[in-house]
Design a protein around this motif. Structure first.
Motif, PDB file in Angstrom:
ATOM      1  N   LYS A 100      -6.355   3.158   3.066  1.00 16.11           N
ATOM      2  CA  LYS A 100      -7.469   3.687   2.658  1.00 16.11           C
ATOM      3  C   LYS A 100      -7.450   5.198   2.836  1.00 16.11           C
ATOM      4  N   LYS A 133      -8.099   1.296  -4.701  1.00 12.16           N
ATOM      5  CA  LYS A 133      -8.589   1.283  -3.455  1.00 12.16           C
ATOM      6  C   LYS A 133      -9.435   0.118  -3.424  1.00 12.16           C
ATOM      7  N   GLU A 173       0.922  -1.158   0.035  1.00 11.11           N
ATOM      8  CA  GLU A 173      -0.060  -0.029  -0.030  1.00 11.11           C
ATOM      9  C   GLU A 173       0.941   1.274  -0.158  1.00 11.11           C
ATOM     10  N   ASP A 222      -7.099   8.365   0.336  1.00 12.25           N
ATOM     11  CA  ASP A 222      -8.287   9.302   0.232  1.00 12.25           C
ATOM     12  C   ASP A 222      -7.792  10.539   0.567  1.00 12.25           C
TER      13      ASP A 222
END
Length: 61
Positions: free
Chosen positions: A52, A42, A21, A56
């Protein structure tokens, strides 16, 4: 882990998940990734809530 940090299947362990990630976040930023590719990532392979959230925050649509 380092040798496979662009392999998004068979992720076994939180350390590997975090590495994937984080690597995606850096590459997406450096490559000016499209909103579509960010959204796909995502939905496809981001699993951690922190990942996440950072995604965002970095790429507000």
């Amino acid at each position: 882990m380092i040798a496979h940090h662009h392999t998004y299947t068979d992720v076994d362990g939180i350390d590997y998940r975090i590495l994937l990630e984080a690597d995606f976040l850096v590459n997406a930023f450096e490559d000016n990734a499209s909103i579509e590719s960010i959204q796909h990532a995502k939905e496809s392979f981001f699993e951690t809530e922190t990942g996440k959230h950072i995604l965002d925050t970095m790429f507000k649509s």
